[in-house]
Every structure is written in C-alpha cells, then in structure tokens.
Design an enzyme around this catalytic site. Structure first.
Site, PDB file in Angstrom:
ATOM      1  N   GLU A 119     -13.751  42.578  44.200  1.00 12.09           N
ATOM      2  CA  GLU A 119     -14.542  42.998  45.346  1.00 12.09           C
ATOM      3  C   GLU A 119     -16.278  42.370  44.536  1.00 12.09           C
ATOM      4  O   GLU A 119     -16.862  41.735  45.926  1.00 12.09           O
ATOM      5  CB  GLU A 119     -14.648  44.250  45.361  1.00 12.09           C
ATOM      6  N   ARG A 172      -4.120  40.383  34.742  1.00 16.49           N
ATOM      7  CA  ARG A 172      -5.538  41.067  35.844  1.00 16.49           C
ATOM      8  C   ARG A 172      -6.605  42.278  34.841  1.00 16.49           C
ATOM      9  O   ARG A 172      -7.418  41.889  35.474  1.00 16.49           O
ATOM     10  CB  ARG A 172      -4.400  41.481  37.086  1.00 16.49           C
ATOM     11  N   MET A 222     -13.568  38.030  30.438  1.00 17.50           N
ATOM     12  CA  MET A 222     -13.562  38.051  31.905  1.00 17.50           C
ATOM     13  C   MET A 222     -14.922  37.798  32.266  1.00 17.50           C
ATOM     14  O   MET A 222     -15.410  36.760  31.598  1.00 17.50           O
ATOM     15  CB  MET A 222     -14.504  39.659  31.901  1.00 17.50           C
ATOM     16  N   GLY A 223     -14.510  37.475  33.457  1.00 14.30           N
ATOM     17  CA  GLY A 223     -15.617  36.404  34.046  1.00 14.30           C
ATOM     18  C   GLY A 223     -15.475  34.879  34.718  1.00 14.30           C
ATOM     19  O   GLY A 223     -16.041  34.057  34.900  1.00 14.30           O
ATOM     20  N   GLU A 224     -13.283  34.129  34.101  1.00  9.90           N
ATOM     21  CA  GLU A 224     -14.164  33.628  33.408  1.00  9.90           C
ATOM     22  C   GLU A 224     -12.757  32.937  34.252  1.00  9.90           C
ATOM     23  O   GLU A 224     -12.569  31.374  34.249  1.00  9.90           O
ATOM     24  CB  GLU A 224     -13.792  32.948  32.493  1.00  9.90           C
TER      25      GLU A 224
END
Length: 674
Positions: A60, A267, A307-309
């Site tokens: 989200e 995940r 994270m975030g890649e």
C-alpha cells in the site's frame, strides 16, 4: 460498532502483543515502539491537524507513493502522517519520504487507543489505502466530524462475504466513511451491496497504474545487467511453501541454462533467514544482498534480503514470477513488473487480484502455472523464445496503457474534501508553529510570524505592565489584559475554573496531554477556523504549565480585533441596526456550516467592528462536531444570554437596548439566509 466488538478487541489485545513478541524473534523491529500500538507515545505539535494516510504494509505504501508526493507538494503547510501496521512499511516510509512525513503505527482498534490517537493527532482528514477499515477508528472519526476517504479500494467477493458474515459484530461502519475511490466497477458494486451509499462510491482506477520507474532505477538495472551478463530470473514476494517449489523449478531449468541467476525475494523480512536456509538446503551457492558482496560468477542464487528494492529486481530480471500464488495466499499485485516491462508468470491462487489477472490473461500478458514443473517449463519457454518474452511484456503493458490517471483523480477528490479548511496562501497552521520548553514542566506554542521568540514572561501581566504596554482590561469570569506589542495588539487570558468548582479550585485543570489542554486546543482550533476564512481572532501563543502535585494551568495570547466591541457593551449604548443583527446571525451560521460547536455562545462573545463586520471570540472548550441537534441548542443558549442580560439590567435600573420581538427575528433572518 457493537458492544461485542469492543469486548472482543479488548480481550485479544494481549494476544496482539504476544504475536508481536513471537514475530520479533525473527524480526526484532516488532518488539520496538510498542507504546504506539496503544497510542501512548508523544506526538509533535507539527503532526497535529494534518492528514493521516494509512498504508497497512509495504504494498500500500508503494501504491500511494505518487499520491503522497502530490499531497506533500501541494500542502506544505500541513503535517502528513503515514501510519502502518508493520515495521517494514515503517522503514519504507522513512526511506521514501524521509523527514517530510511523520510515521506512527496505527494503534490496536480499542476504544481507548483510538480515542487517544485522535486526541493526539486531531487529523483534518484520514485517507485509508485499499480496505483497512476498523470500527473504533471510524467511530472516533465520525464523532469528531473527520472525513475518512478509502482510496485505491479493492474488495474481492471473498472479502465481501466476510464483511456480510461479521456485520453483526462490527456494526454499521459505512455511515462513517465519507467516500470510497474504488479500483474497479466490480468493487464499487460490492461496496454498495454492503450498504455504502452509491453516491459516495466512485471508480477511480488503480494507483499502481500510474507507477513510474525512475531513471535512477533504470540506470542501476542496466549497469547490473551489463556487469552480470547472465540470464536473470526473479521470484518475488514468496511465502512459506513457495521457496522450495521455486528452487526446485530453478534446478530443472539449470539443465538448459546452467549460467542463469535466480533472484529470490521473500515477502517479509522475518522470512529472509528461512529463504537462506531453503537455498542452502537445496545445495545452491548464493550471496545475500545484505552482505554487500558482489554477485560472483559461480553464485547461482541471489537472496534479496533488503527492503524497498523489489522494483530494481523487477527491472533487472528477464522474467519474473510473482509469489503468493503457488499457495493459497491470493497472489500479489503484478503491476510493478508490468511497469518495468518484465514478462510475468504467476501461480493460480490469485483471488486478491483477480480482476487484474483476468485482464492480463485475456490480453495474453501473463503465464499461469500450477506447480514447480510448470514454472520450470514456462521459464525455459520464455528464455528460449525472446520474441515470445517480449510479446508477453508488450501485451501486458498495452492492456493497462490507458488506465493511468487514478492518482490525479484521487488527488482531486482529496482537494475537494480539504477545501473547507485550506484557505489563502497566507493561512497559518499548527505545522508552522514553534514549540519551546523553558522549563521541564512548561510548554509554549507560538507563531514565529508574530513573535520572534516566546518566553514565560509573555504570559505574565506584570511583565507587560513593567514595560508600560498594558492598555486596558476586560472583566468577566476573570480579567483579560489588552497589550500593545508593537504593530500587534494582543489579548492575554488566563484560564480559570467556573461554577462551584471555581470557588475551591481557581485555575487548575485535570492533567492531560499538552496538545489536548485548554489553551493548546483553543490555539489549534482558532488556526483552523481562520484557515477556513471564519472571522475569529488570530492566535499568537499558548502556554501549558504542569502544576505541582496535580493538574495544570494554562494561558493564551490572541490578537485583538481592531475597533471592535462585544454586543453586550454595544447594547448598553444603543440599539443595533437591522444589518448588524443580520450580520451576527450570518456569522453564527458560518460557524455552524463548518460544524463548529461554540460551548459558550453569548452576547459577550459576539463582536461588531466599525465596519459592521461580525466576529466571534472565546473558543475555550469549543470543537468541531458531527451532525446533531447542537446547532439549535447553540442558538437557544445565545437567546438565553440576551434575556439574562436584559433581566439584570432591568433589575439594576440600567439601559440595555434589547427587544426580543424586534431584534431576535433579525438575527434569525441573517442566520437563515446562508
């Protein structure tokens, strides 16, 4: 919201903390910031009276990135707070937006936690991504007249059945939702069937259709591709039960493409170790992203434990498998690989994104598989047929090429909702105020546009008297002091107790959070009302002082309204003209139209200036309220105040130019005109 729900959520609260503790054994961030789970944290003043955007998790947050950027750019005078449930989303929020946003965990949905949350943040708007609806949260928003918008909303038939099944527990939640921007017509229909008013549900599309891959990501992906010079497969957002299947499929593929590299991205961060164990157990050589090591030529698997890649790995891969779909998890959104023009393979368990996958299948823009063997075969087929690989990606991109625009449409909805309290560019908001703590027990808020600094002395009449700046006083329950402060005329008011309590306790109030205290609450409300263009005094500074042993004391400084007198004093001098009565009625109606409840609406708090403009003052204990019969009660309170002053004047043989049959209808006529 039902009693059963309130009881249930309180009972399961201890279980939530047990769950957080269990998850923290793999992801330590889950044992941090626990006070926020009950809204017990301190909140900076700049986060109040702003916009709350709730993104439950990483997906989200990614979907909302473009929308949040627009809000930050267009509303730099408002605080924006991102709330989430998971540490990964918290980490991503900081990574994407830095200190331009505040972050907080949305508390557990107990009545007390949500009451504290709304007390501390006092938001003017709550935006919820997708369908994260909590009954206590919605109840607090409804009671405080805070609009709640659900955007990028999706509701599968399976989820709709759950809402129907448990409607007896959660109660009637839909009246508390101001508007829903659905992704699809099917979702809109389901919301209406659940009880949402049709005029409050619109189709705006999917925010992820507007997702743009940055030049930096494209350049980094191209650099890595040239450096590796290998075929690259991606298994993204995998869950328990999928890692082994993916690795098995990759083992089969190696017979045909022994130099291929698999990027495996579990995940959730707490699954990173499980992913590493699965790779090692399968006998592959691998390197972890978190190690910082380069991918060696002999490395067969690259574990994306960061994270975030994920978007970078999508852009790098020749083919992507979107996880959560070989098991009954419901799949994940495939629009990110579509945006990077990466061919998509998915398992068959995709009920969470059924509409999107239906369109991809109809456009021949995705390959569906049921097991490891089929995944290996699909990988092999696409790698062997570059033309088919390109066609699959082209078909997917073309299918959604005309779906962009959801971000702008949703942002327009937000602008319309905020328009009531976003006035001229000169408006001042709490976000622009400064906070100082001259002592451990004292907190001051002040507007730096009026005062270059603020000290405790500013709230002491003797300080101003010593500087010969006291120009007068007003008496009521207590004395308020008029101060000549350079180009600003100020009114200093100390907060006193009233009624019988005031005879034994003159000025101490029950201790509460600074932001909710009498002075700070009035200060915040005045800023908001001025932003809406209402004729109220400009707040300049407020003080909260923790009293010894028990309670607190408070003071406020506001600008004096030039050349204005209250109606009580005017009526002691003369009759009011018809247009003046109508002006007073109109300003009260303006206040009520903005859902502002004035707790002490009387003839002392209504003012007229020399130009005949009406003003309202003294907003202690006032608030924005939801719909109700309080408006009529407000008007009747004002009428009683005129009658009371007339009676007192008559008994004292004094003049009071008020005649109910002559004057009151004029005020009501003005009130009714707006």
């Amino acid at each position: 919201m039902t009693f059963a729900y309130r009881l249930l959520i309180r009972c399961i609260t201890p279980l939530v903390f047990i769950y957080l503790w269990v998850r923290s054994r793999k992801a330590p961030a889950y044992r941090q910031r626990w006070p926020e789970r009950l809204a017990l944290q301190d909140v900076p003043v700049q986060a109040r009276d702003g916009i709350i955007i709730h993104c439950v998790s990483v997906g989200e947050t990614v979907a909302a990135k473009g929308l949040i950027e627009q809000i930050l750019n267009d509303y730099p005078h408002l605080g924006v707070t991102l709330t989430s449930m998971t540490p990964t989303a918290a980490e991503l929020a900081v990574k994407l937006f830095g200190d331009r946003v505040f972050h907080a965990y949305l508390p557990i949905d107990t009545p007390g936690s949500m009451r504290r949350f709304f007390d501390k943040f006092a938001p003017r708007l709550v935006v919820i991504l997708e369908t994260e609806l909590w009954p206590c949260m919605l109840q607090q928003a409804q009671q405080r007249a805070v609009p709640v918008m659900v955007v990028n909303a999706r509701l599968s038939e399976r989820s709709a059945k759950s809402y129907r099944k448990y409607s007896w527990l959660v109660g009637p939640i839909w009246p508390a939702v101001t508007a829903i921007a659905a992704q699809t017509q099917a979702t809109r229909t389901r919301f209406i069937e659940l009880g949402m008013s049709s005029e409050r549900v619109v189709v705006r599309g999917n925010l992820k259709h507007d997702f743009q891959v940055s030049h930096e990501i494209k350049a980094e992906a191209e650099r890595l591709r040239e450096q590796l010079n290998r075929l690259i497969l991606l298994a993204a957002s995998t869950h328990d039960g999928e890692d082994e299947q993916v690795l098995s499929a990759f083992r089969k593929l190696q017979k045909h493409h022994p130099s291929a590299l698999l990027i495996l991205v579990p995940r959730h961060p707490e699954r990173f170790e499980a992913g590493a164990e699965a790779i090692a157990k399968a006998g592959f050589t691998y390197v972890r992203r978190s190690s910082g090591e380069d991918i060696a030529s002999q490395s067969q698997v690259f574990l994306g434990d960061s994270m975030g890649e994920l978007l970078l790995w999508y852009a790098l891969a020749d083919v992507a498998f979107v996880g959560g779909s070989l098991i009954e998890r419901g799949g994940h959104n495939p629009l990110e690989p579509v945006a990077t023009h990466t061919p998509v393979i998915s398992g068959c368990h995709i009920f969470n994104f059924q509409d999107i996958y239906d369109r991809l299948q109809q456009a021949n823009g995705v390959m569906m598989v049921s097991n490891a063997d089929q995944l290996a075969n699909s990988w092999h087929q696409l790698l062997e047929q570059p033309a088919l690989c390109k066609q699959l990606a082209d078909n997917a991109a073309q299918e959604f090429a005309n779906d962009q625009g959801a971000t702008n449409a949703v942002f327009s909805d937000i602008r319309a909702t905020l328009s009531v309290f976003t006035g001229a560019a000169t408006s001042r908001t709490v976000f622009m105020m400064q906070t100082v703590k001259p002592t451990r027990d004292t907190t001051l808020w002040f507007d730096p546009e009026v005062l270059s600094d603020c000290t405790n002395d500013y709230f002491d009449p003797e300080y101003w008297r010593a500087h010969n700046q006291i120009k007068g006083s007003a008496t009521g329950r207590s004395t308020a002091w008029f101060i000549d402060a350079a180009e600003h005329g100020l009114l200093l008011r100390h907060y006193y107790r009233g009624g019988l309590v005031g005879k034994v306790n003159t000025d101490r109030f029950k201790r509460e959070p600074v932001a909710s205290s009498r002075a700070m609450a009035e200060f915040s409300l005045l800023l908001k009302l001025r932003e809406a263009g209402l004729p109220v005094p400009r707040p300049v500074a407020a003080r909260y002082v923790k009293a010894p042993i028990w309670g607190y004391r408070a003071d406020i400084l506001v600008e004096v309204i030039p050349n204005a007198q209250d109606t009580f004093k005017l009526l002691q001098q003369r009759q009011l003209e018809s247009h003046e009565w109508e002006s007073l009625g109109q300003v009260i109606k303006q206040l009520h139209n903005h859902q502002v409840y004035h707790s002490d609406l009387n003839c002392h708090n209504l003012m007229l200036d020399n130009a005949g403009k009406a003003w309202i003052v003294d907003f202690d204990k006032c608030e924005i309220r939801a719909e109700g019969d309080w408006r009529e009660k407000n008007i009747q309170r004002l009428l009683r105040s005129f009658r009371k002053e007339l009676t007192k004047a008559t008994e004292a043989n004094q003049v009071f130019h008020w005649d109910e049959t002559r004057d009151w209808p004029k005020l009501i006529a003005g009130y009714s005109r707006i």
